[in-house]
Design an enzyme around this catalytic site. Structure first.
Site, PDB file in Angstrom:
ATOM      1  N   GLU A 106       1.663 -11.615   6.198  1.00 49.55           N
ATOM      2  CA  GLU A 106       0.555 -10.915   6.866  1.00 49.55           C
ATOM      3  C   GLU A 106       0.843 -11.018   8.358  1.00 49.55           C
ATOM      4  O   GLU A 106       0.640 -12.052   8.984  1.00 49.55           O
ATOM      5  CB  GLU A 106      -0.790 -11.573   6.535  1.00 49.55           C
ATOM      6  CG  GLU A 106      -1.180 -11.510   5.059  1.00 49.55           C
ATOM      7  CD  GLU A 106      -1.853 -10.188   4.669  1.00 49.55           C
ATOM      8  OE1 GLU A 106      -1.841  -9.221   5.482  1.00 49.55           O
ATOM      9  OE2 GLU A 106      -2.381 -10.125   3.537  1.00 49.55           O
TER      10      GLU A 106
ATOM     11  N   HIS B 187       0.827  -1.212   0.000  1.00 48.63           N
ATOM     12  CA  HIS B 187       0.000   0.000   0.000  1.00 48.63           C
ATOM     13  C   HIS B 187       0.867   1.271   0.000  1.00 48.63           C
ATOM     14  O   HIS B 187       1.981   1.255  -0.461  1.00 48.63           O
ATOM     15  CB  HIS B 187      -0.996  -0.041   1.165  1.00 48.63           C
ATOM     16  CG  HIS B 187      -1.695  -1.365   1.243  1.00 48.63           C
ATOM     17  ND1 HIS B 187      -2.748  -1.698   0.419  1.00 48.63           N
ATOM     18  CD2 HIS B 187      -1.437  -2.476   1.993  1.00 48.63           C
ATOM     19  CE1 HIS B 187      -3.123  -2.948   0.678  1.00 48.63           C
ATOM     20  NE2 HIS B 187      -2.343  -3.451   1.617  1.00 48.63           N
TER      21      HIS B 187
ATOM     22  N   GLU C 266      -2.829   0.396   7.739  1.00 46.56           N
ATOM     23  CA  GLU C 266      -1.897  -0.669   7.335  1.00 46.56           C
ATOM     24  C   GLU C 266      -0.646  -0.098   6.660  1.00 46.56           C
ATOM     25  O   GLU C 266       0.465  -0.558   6.908  1.00 46.56           O
ATOM     26  CB  GLU C 266      -2.609  -1.650   6.386  1.00 46.56           C
ATOM     27  CG  GLU C 266      -1.723  -2.816   5.957  1.00 46.56           C
ATOM     28  CD  GLU C 266      -2.375  -3.701   4.893  1.00 46.56           C
ATOM     29  OE1 GLU C 266      -3.546  -3.441   4.531  1.00 46.56           O
ATOM     30  OE2 GLU C 266      -1.708  -4.636   4.429  1.00 46.56           O
TER      31      GLU C 266
ATOM     32  N   HIS D  11       2.512  -7.017   4.867  1.00 45.23           N
ATOM     33  CA  HIS D  11       1.125  -6.549   4.959  1.00 45.23           C
ATOM     34  C   HIS D  11       0.558  -6.837   6.339  1.00 45.23           C
ATOM     35  O   HIS D  11       1.143  -7.576   7.132  1.00 45.23           O
ATOM     36  CB  HIS D  11       0.245  -7.266   3.913  1.00 45.23           C
ATOM     37  CG  HIS D  11       0.477  -6.766   2.520  1.00 45.23           C
ATOM     38  ND1 HIS D  11      -0.388  -5.913   1.880  1.00 45.23           N
ATOM     39  CD2 HIS D  11       1.504  -6.994   1.658  1.00 45.23           C
ATOM     40  CE1 HIS D  11       0.090  -5.641   0.665  1.00 45.23           C
ATOM     41  NE2 HIS D  11       1.245  -6.282   0.507  1.00 45.23           N
TER      42      HIS D  11
HETATM   43 ZN   LIG Z   1      -2.341  -5.291   2.544  1.00 53.21          ZN
END
Ligand SMILES: [Zn+2]
Length: 476
Positions: free
Chosen positions: A427, A292, A306, A359
């Site tokens: 993640e 992102h 995030e 992430h």
């Molecule tokens: Zn993400």
């Protein structure tokens, strides 16, 4: 190009044309350096840390600007000087100073104006004061000083890096000349220039390579003044970027930290490394991909975005890898938008050997845990290595954070699918889950996650037969 941008770029080019030029080691033949600064300016010039506007002119008596100070410090610490986008609106990404300014920010050395009416600006052409110089040097050399200008001044004076003004004050508000900044910087790097004997060689270190050079300054631009044999013990003091100041018998100088261990000789059972591990690792490029950024915040929950969490983590991983022989590149190192297709393209263009995307997950409030993805299909030919990389990172993350182990999974993500190197996507946890979120918003736990990713990358290389043992000892 917008007119405003054009003019600010023009202004920078007019003011800093000289710092574009990477010239070979410059013989210090400056004619305008006062005797009080001659040895120190020569030392910095020999290492290409400080340069003048020509071989003869150092501009000793001119005040030093914030941009020039960032360049000198960035070169001294061997930071990344590649021009790139900075967090400041008044530093154009293409300006020759942009790389060192952003590196100064990344390493908490040089701060811009983050709040108040000047927020978002760096003021590269503004002259700096002695007080600002003291803070920059204290930050660059990791002196503990309590975060205040007076504390920084004291830290420099205690070490003989700077003196007071004679009237008992430090003169924090006085502007500083280029020659004097060079003197303070040279003293911070090399204690031989200090006004008092303040160096203590408290660390026991061992040479990791035969014929290891001790150099007179912290870069290969400086001449070798001695050699260490493999496993030879030395005493270490402070670090200057990727170099450590060491003492071996009567010889005192700088050794590349990558070739020093903090433990005594390896056990005899260790098989000899047929090929130098360091020489192979320096040919490996790790791509760190914080997800992102910019207009894409990623998931947002409990006030946490995030894009911020993964950037912080990525920068920490980057800082760890910077202390190793690996090359490391980030798809983004600031809060900027990078398209999904641009990320693997960047990795390929930069000759990446390993790609790690970072992430945070989002789902219902009850979903929790850590998972790591790789892509299993023909477009990325490194399926087995990608699974290995994902497994090593997942294992380290579980050990570090102890969240629910959701496992290593295949995932059809563009950054993995369109890549041509071993690639994994971590993640870290669920931003939408209160207890996962508590970790994601904590600098302590993000440091822990960054080490887990770093160790995961080392574990991967170890499994591939590389000798990375010395790299598990990271500072802090
Ligand atoms: Zn993400």
């Amino acid at each position: 190009m917008k007119r405003k941008v054009f003019y600010s770029l023009l202004a920078l080019l007019v003011i800093f044309p000289l710092f574009n030029v990477t010239s070979p080691a410059q013989a210090a033949g400056f004619t305008d350096v006062p005797a009080r600064a001659l040895e120190e300016v020569t030392f910095l010039s020999d290492g290409n840390i400080a340069k003048g506007s020509s071989a003869a002119i150092f501009n000793s008596n001119r005040t030093i600007t914030r941009a020039e100070a960032a360049i000198f410090l960035g070169r001294a610490l061997q930071l990344n000087g590649t021009p790139r986008k900075t967090v400041f609106r008044d530093v154009d990404r293409s300006s020759s100073v942009a790389g060192y300014i952003q590196s100064g920010v990344d390493h908490n050395i040089i701060l811009g104006y983050l709040s108040g009416v000047s927020a978002g600006n760096f003021y590269p052409n503004k002259a700096i004061t002695r007080g600002e110089m003291a803070i920059m040097i204290a930050n660059a050399f990791k002196y503990s000083y309590g975060g205040t200008a007076s504390g920084a001044a004291k830290a420099l004076m205690d070490r003989g890096v700077a003196d007071g003004m004679g009237n008992g004050s430090f003169g924090s508000g006085n502007l500083i000349k280029r020659a004097d900044f060079a003197v303070f910087l040279a003293r911070a790097i090399n204690p031989e220039f200090r006004t008092k004997d303040s160096v203590s060689f408290t660390k026991s270190l061992w040479s990791n390579a035969p014929n290891l050079n001790i150099r007179s300054g912290p870069s290969t631009a400086y001449p070798s003044i001695g050699k260490l044999s493999e496993n030879q013990q030395v005493s270490g003091a402070h670090s200057v970027g990727k170099w450590t100041y060491v003492k071996s018998g009567a010889t005192v100088g700088f050794v590349s930290t990558a070739y020093l261990r903090t433990t005594a000789a390896k056990p005899a059972a260790t098989p000899p490394v047929t090929e130098s591990a360091d020489s192979r690792l320096s040919g490996q490029t790790i791509i760190i991909d914080p997800g992102h950024g910019g207009s894409d915040p990623g998931a947002i929950s409990f006030g946490l975005r995030e894009k911020d969490v993964v950037l912080t983590t990525g920068l920490k991983v980057n800082n760890l890898l910077k202390q190793t022989p690996f090359n490391v590149k980030m798809t983004r190192s600031t809060d900027t938008f990078v398209s999904l297709s641009a990320r693997p393209a960047f990795a390929v263009r930069n000759g990446g050997d390993v790609f790690v995307s970072i992430h945070a997950n989002a789902a219902s409030a009850s979903a929790t845990g850590t998972e790591t993805f790789y892509y299993s299909a023909a477009t990325n030919p490194y399926t087995a290595d990608s699974r290995l990389l994902a497994t090593k990172i997942q294992n380290r993350m579980i050990a570090a954070w102890n969240l629910r182990n959701r496992g290593v999974k295949t995932g059809n993500f563009a950054v993995l699918r369109e890549n041509n190197m071993p690639a994994a996507l971590a993640e870290l946890g669920f931003i939408t889950n209160k207890s996962d979120n508590d970790k994601l918003k904590s600098d302590y736990w993000l440091t822990s996650a960054s080490k887990a990713i770093y160790y995961g990358i080392l574990d991967y290389y170890k499994a591939k037969g590389y000798d990375v043992d010395s790299l598990y000892n990271v500072p802090k």
